[in-house]
Design an enzyme around this catalytic site. Structure first.
Site, PDB file in Angstrom:
ATOM      1  N   PRO A 146      34.131  47.327  48.827  1.00 55.65           N
ATOM      2  CA  PRO A 146      34.955  47.254  50.575  1.00 55.65           C
ATOM      3  C   PRO A 146      36.010  46.152  50.749  1.00 55.65           C
ATOM      4  O   PRO A 146      35.820  45.206  50.476  1.00 55.65           O
ATOM      5  CB  PRO A 146      33.752  47.211  51.279  1.00 55.65           C
ATOM      6  CG  PRO A 146      32.965  46.306  50.652  1.00 55.65           C
ATOM      7  CD  PRO A 146      32.974  47.088  49.774  1.00 55.65           C
TER       8      PRO A 146
ATOM      9  N   GLY B 123      34.836  39.109  50.671  1.00 57.18           N
ATOM     10  CA  GLY B 123      34.183  38.628  49.703  1.00 57.18           C
ATOM     11  C   GLY B 123      33.288  39.129  49.215  1.00 57.18           C
ATOM     12  O   GLY B 123      32.553  38.729  47.879  1.00 57.18           O
TER      13      GLY B 123
ATOM     14  N   GLY C 237      35.222  40.056  45.778  1.00 55.46           N
ATOM     15  CA  GLY C 237      36.443  40.052  44.882  1.00 55.46           C
ATOM     16  C   GLY C 237      37.415  41.040  44.550  1.00 55.46           C
ATOM     17  O   GLY C 237      37.611  41.376  43.516  1.00 55.46           O
ATOM     18  N   SER C 238      37.463  41.925  45.731  1.00 54.30           N
ATOM     19  CA  SER C 238      37.984  43.552  45.801  1.00 54.30           C
ATOM     20  C   SER C 238      39.887  43.286  45.583  1.00 54.30           C
ATOM     21  O   SER C 238      39.907  43.924  44.469  1.00 54.30           O
ATOM     22  CB  SER C 238      38.259  44.121  46.767  1.00 54.30           C
ATOM     23  OG  SER C 238      39.097  43.116  48.536  1.00 54.30           O
ATOM     24  N   SER C 239      40.139  41.972  45.310  1.00 53.34           N
ATOM     25  CA  SER C 239      41.782  41.428  45.462  1.00 53.34           C
ATOM     26  C   SER C 239      41.901  41.041  43.818  1.00 53.34           C
ATOM     27  O   SER C 239      42.218  41.967  43.402  1.00 53.34           O
ATOM     28  CB  SER C 239      42.433  40.803  46.292  1.00 53.34           C
ATOM     29  OG  SER C 239      41.652  39.082  45.816  1.00 53.34           O
ATOM     30  N   ALA C 240      40.699  40.931  43.293  1.00 56.42           N
ATOM     31  CA  ALA C 240      40.866  40.338  41.167  1.00 56.42           C
ATOM     32  C   ALA C 240      40.286  41.647  41.058  1.00 56.42           C
ATOM     33  O   ALA C 240      40.898  41.764  40.228  1.00 56.42           O
ATOM     34  CB  ALA C 240      39.381  39.280  41.671  1.00 56.42           C
ATOM     35  N   ALA C 241      39.661  42.334  41.984  1.00 49.55           N
ATOM     36  CA  ALA C 241      38.723  43.519  40.696  1.00 49.55           C
ATOM     37  C   ALA C 241      40.082  44.351  40.647  1.00 49.55           C
ATOM     38  O   ALA C 241      39.868  45.006  40.060  1.00 49.55           O
ATOM     39  CB  ALA C 241      37.424  44.325  42.059  1.00 49.55           C
TER      40      ALA C 241
ATOM     41  N   ASP D 211      36.210  34.645  41.038  1.00 50.43           N
ATOM     42  CA  ASP D 211      36.379  36.154  41.497  1.00 50.43           C
ATOM     43  C   ASP D 211      36.908  36.772  40.243  1.00 50.43           C
ATOM     44  O   ASP D 211      36.439  38.042  39.590  1.00 50.43           O
ATOM     45  CB  ASP D 211      37.508  36.424  42.780  1.00 50.43           C
ATOM     46  CG  ASP D 211      35.823  35.642  43.821  1.00 50.43           C
ATOM     47  OD1 ASP D 211      35.962  35.130  43.634  1.00 50.43           O
ATOM     48  OD2 ASP D 211      37.049  36.100  44.674  1.00 50.43           O
TER      49      ASP D 211
END
Ligand code: MEV
Length: 315
Positions: A95, A99, A101-105, A146
């Protein structure tokens, strides 16, 4: 046609979010129950992006996808390649802005895919450097946690700038994750703490950061001693400090309270806060199920149960 893929997964911070930005320790784990795959393919014309938020030419992506754009440009720049004649597809079950970690992922998956596509070698060190450049733009002052968690396979006792210390979470407990369904605001939360640490009451806030660091250290011992009750208590204390730092939210507090009322050993927000996810601890799977039900009744949009001690049990 030529194609290449790259993967990354979600992450959960058990203890130490926000304080980790200021050099305090944190404990976090990879969360492969949610993941992300980026696929790069040969395609004539300008670079296109296809993800759940956008389908079109990369240069026309809306502002909210700034971190995605930055991740693409950072990797292409490092490769000294042009963006033409490529398409990028991103499939994700992480999602966004909760929180996890989607942006790092997204940076990890994209960077891996682009390096693979161009047959360039990518060491872990280089990957983390590139991802952290993109993360700096996504949320200002990243600790690097992250990037480490969404690309790596081991829980870590993590201190900013220090070599990674693997930290197996061998504790007889289950972690329950609850998603408020509300977009978190990591960038704003990180910036607001930075502001507080410059203001009149800076000593009080600095004290909260130090306390969070101390609680993480104690949590490390609680895990090593296999003491779930103590870990739960420390999680409760960490949530109070994070609330004092104003990074919780009404919905997070509601879910935390619901978990505690259902006899969780402890509960706290996880990640950047101000929305996003919370975590709770329970001694057994049966107890964890009760906590999960309570979270769902209190309005969690998604929940997961994670068996600690290496075995994952995604719902
Ligand atoms: C965000 O997932 C974690 C924070 O501690 C920020 C960071 O470590 O970069 C809030």
């Amino acid at each position: 046609i030529k194609c290449a893929t790259g993967k990354a997964h979600g992450k959960i911070i058990l203890m130490g979010e926000h304080a980790v930005v200021y050099g305090e320790p944190s404990i976090a784990l990879p969360f492969p129950a949610v993941d992300m795959v980026a696929t790069i393919c040969e395609k004539e014309g300008p670079l296109t992006v296809d993800c759940s938020y956008y389908n079109g030419i990369a240069s026309e992506m809306p502002e909210v996808l700034e971190s995605l754009r930055t991740a693409i440009l950072t990797a292409l720049d490092a490769l000294q390649k042009k963006s033409d004649n490529l398409s990028i597809t991103i499939e994700s079950s992480i999602p966004a802005e909760r929180g996890m970690g989607s942006s790092a992922a997204v940076s990890v998956a994209l960077t891996r895919a682009l390096f693979r596509y161009f047959d360039a070698e990518l060491t872990d060190e280089r990957l983390l450097t590139l991802v952290n450049i993109a993360e700096k733009i996504a949320h200002g002052n990243p600790s690097g946690l992250d990037a480490a968690m969404t690309s790596g396979d081991d829980p870590l006792y993590f201190i900013k700038g220090k070599p990674f210390e693997k930290f197996p979470l061998n504790i007889s407990a289950c972690m329950i994750v609850g998603d408020t369904g509300i977009t978190g605001q990591t960038r704003e939360a990180v910036a607001s703490i930075a502001q507080k640490l410059k203001g009149e009451q800076k000593d009080l806030y600095l004290n909260a950061i130090k306390t969070l660091g101390r609680l993480t250290g104690q949590a490390k011992c609680a895990i090593e001693e296999n003491n779930p009750a103590l870990l739960g208590k420390l999680m409760n204390e960490a949530h109070a400090e994070l609330t004092f730092l104003d990074v919780s939210s009404k919905k997070l507090d509601q879910l935390v309270t619901a978990a505690r009322s259902a006899n969780a050993l402890g509960a706290k927000l996880t990640g950047g806060g101000r929305g996003g996810c919370m975590i709770a601890l329970a001694a057994t799977q049966a107890e964890a199920k009760k906590v999960e039900q309570a979270l769902q009744q209190a309005g969690a949009v998604r929940t997961w149960i994670y068996q600690m001690g290496g075995k994952k049990d995604a719902k």
